[in-house]
Design an enzyme around this catalytic site. Structure first.
Site, PDB file in Angstrom:
ATOM      1  N   TYR A 205      46.925  -1.984 -34.905  1.00 61.52           N
ATOM      2  CA  TYR A 205      46.792  -3.437 -34.787  1.00 61.52           C
ATOM      3  C   TYR A 205      45.423  -3.929 -35.263  1.00 61.52           C
ATOM      4  O   TYR A 205      45.239  -5.132 -35.459  1.00 61.52           O
ATOM      5  CB  TYR A 205      46.971  -3.892 -33.324  1.00 61.52           C
ATOM      6  CG  TYR A 205      48.303  -3.601 -32.693  1.00 61.52           C
ATOM      7  CD1 TYR A 205      49.404  -3.181 -33.437  1.00 61.52           C
ATOM      8  CD2 TYR A 205      48.475  -3.736 -31.315  1.00 61.52           C
ATOM      9  CE1 TYR A 205      50.616  -2.908 -32.835  1.00 61.52           C
ATOM     10  CE2 TYR A 205      49.683  -3.466 -30.703  1.00 61.52           C
ATOM     11  CZ  TYR A 205      50.750  -3.048 -31.462  1.00 61.52           C
ATOM     12  OH  TYR A 205      51.943  -2.787 -30.848  1.00 61.52           O
TER      13      TYR A 205
ATOM     14  N   LEU B  36      61.416 -10.357 -25.538  1.00 62.68           N
ATOM     15  CA  LEU B  36      62.044 -11.685 -25.592  1.00 62.68           C
ATOM     16  C   LEU B  36      62.872 -11.867 -26.854  1.00 62.68           C
ATOM     17  O   LEU B  36      63.370 -12.972 -27.120  1.00 62.68           O
ATOM     18  CB  LEU B  36      60.968 -12.777 -25.506  1.00 62.68           C
ATOM     19  CG  LEU B  36      60.102 -12.727 -24.248  1.00 62.68           C
ATOM     20  CD1 LEU B  36      59.056 -13.835 -24.278  1.00 62.68           C
ATOM     21  CD2 LEU B  36      60.957 -12.848 -22.990  1.00 62.68           C
TER      22      LEU B  36
ATOM     23  N   ARG C  39      54.026 -10.698 -25.158  1.00 65.29           N
ATOM     24  CA  ARG C  39      52.830 -11.238 -25.803  1.00 65.29           C
ATOM     25  C   ARG C  39      52.986 -12.736 -26.023  1.00 65.29           C
ATOM     26  O   ARG C  39      54.071 -13.223 -26.338  1.00 65.29           O
ATOM     27  CB  ARG C  39      52.569 -10.548 -27.139  1.00 65.29           C
ATOM     28  CG  ARG C  39      53.717 -10.651 -28.126  1.00 65.29           C
ATOM     29  CD  ARG C  39      53.366  -9.944 -29.427  1.00 65.29           C
ATOM     30  NE  ARG C  39      54.501  -9.875 -30.337  1.00 65.29           N
ATOM     31  CZ  ARG C  39      54.832 -10.845 -31.176  1.00 65.29           C
ATOM     32  NH1 ARG C  39      54.126 -11.952 -31.213  1.00 65.29           N
ATOM     33  NH2 ARG C  39      55.882 -10.708 -31.979  1.00 65.29           N
ATOM     34  N   SER C  40      51.896 -13.454 -25.840  1.00 67.43           N
ATOM     35  CA  SER C  40      51.849 -14.875 -26.141  1.00 67.43           C
ATOM     36  C   SER C  40      50.397 -15.297 -26.254  1.00 67.43           C
ATOM     37  O   SER C  40      49.552 -14.856 -25.461  1.00 67.43           O
ATOM     38  CB  SER C  40      52.544 -15.697 -25.047  1.00 67.43           C
ATOM     39  OG  SER C  40      52.411 -17.081 -25.327  1.00 67.43           O
TER      40      SER C  40
ATOM     41  N   ASN D  16      55.227 -15.954 -17.945  1.00 68.14           N
ATOM     42  CA  ASN D  16      55.763 -14.600 -18.107  1.00 68.14           C
ATOM     43  C   ASN D  16      55.393 -13.714 -16.926  1.00 68.14           C
ATOM     44  O   ASN D  16      56.230 -12.970 -16.401  1.00 68.14           O
ATOM     45  CB  ASN D  16      55.242 -13.979 -19.405  1.00 68.14           C
ATOM     46  CG  ASN D  16      55.808 -14.634 -20.654  1.00 68.14           C
ATOM     47  OD1 ASN D  16      56.790 -15.365 -20.596  1.00 68.14           O
ATOM     48  ND2 ASN D  16      55.186 -14.365 -21.791  1.00 68.14           N
TER      49      ASN D  16
END
Length: 265
Positions: free
Chosen positions: A40, A180, A220-221, A230
């Protein structure tokens, strides 16, 4: 069995200040499981967020993953030490083989190297990601140990029953990435009906579906409000009929990423 928080904070594709801010504010709002990966290119930023949070290290569970180039080279200890340096940590809680890369046939040797690093105290638990049943069984047969975790692509449209059954049989905890889905799951009528009835968001319904099946989702957000929503999903309980209704959204294994051919280095 591995002791792990019930829901994790994912960090891909965030980098730089965005990743740092997300991790710091996520920890401040209650997240204790932080998930990243060498590929990442955000471990430095994630480590900065961990440091800025002020939460004691022992209260956090930090995961990162072995990139393909390090699996090929066989320098497993070096890979872990480089991740630790970038994260600013002295040990990892969980280290995963990111992809099996079966064409290259190095994943068993990589897992053996990870076990040695665990025994040396660099990491508490070692596991895998995106492994199918045959990959898992080969690891167990050749090393005598099962991975602590198998992190797989999973959501109600991809229930992944074959690999989850293998995980359960072998004592491997299932984690889910992209829990999601890719957009269509949250708009499914079955999800919306349950969300309306329980007075919660569609995302909370889907995360509660994972938890109802003993799976630890990595959500993740970049939005702090959504991150908080979440996290609150761990307190939502679905009825068995709700779980069954969501299971019927399954499109089958063919809808998942093809881990036999997918390669990232």
């Amino acid at each position: 069995m591995i002791a792990i928080p019930l829901l994790g904070l994912g960090t891909w594709p965030l980098t730089g200040a965005d990743a740092t801010d997300s991790v710091r504010s996520g920890i401040e709002s209650g997240y204790r499981l932080i998930d990243t990966a060498a590929i990442y290119d955000n471990e430095v930023a994630v480590g900065a967020g961990i440091a800025e949070s002020g939460v004691p290290r022992d209260d956090l569970f930090v995961t990162t993953k072995l990139r393909g180039s390090d699996q090929v080279s066989g320098d497993i200890r070096g890979a872990i030490e480089r991740s630790l340096d970038r994260l600013g940590l002295e040990r990892l809680d969980l280290f995963l083989i990111h992809w099996p890369l079966p064409r290259l046939d190095r994943y068993v040797a990589a897992f053996e190297g990870m076990l040695a690093c665990r025994d040396a105290g660099l990491v508490r638990y070692v596991g895998v990601s995106n492994f199918l049943e045959k990959h898992l069984r080969r690891v167990v047969a050749e090393t005598g140990e099962a991975p602590a975790v198998n992190q797989i692509q999973m959501d109600p449209s991809l229930t992944r029953l074959p690999v989850r059954r293998a995980n359960d049989e072998l004592g491997v905890l299932t984690q889910s990435w992209s829990p999601l889905g890719r957009g269509d799951v949250l708009s499914a009528p079955a999800v919306g009906e349950i969300a309306q009835r329980l007075d919660c968001t569609p995302a909370q319904v889907v995360l509660a579906w994972h938890r109802a099946q003993g799976v630890v989702p990595i959500a993740r957000s970049a939005d702090p409000v959504r991150r908080q929503e979440n996290l609150a999903a761990v307190d939502i309980r679905l009825a068995p009929a709700d779980v069954d209704a969501l299971n019927r959204l399954d499109r089958g294994e063919s809808a998942a990423r093809d881990v036999e051919t997918e390669e990232h280095f």
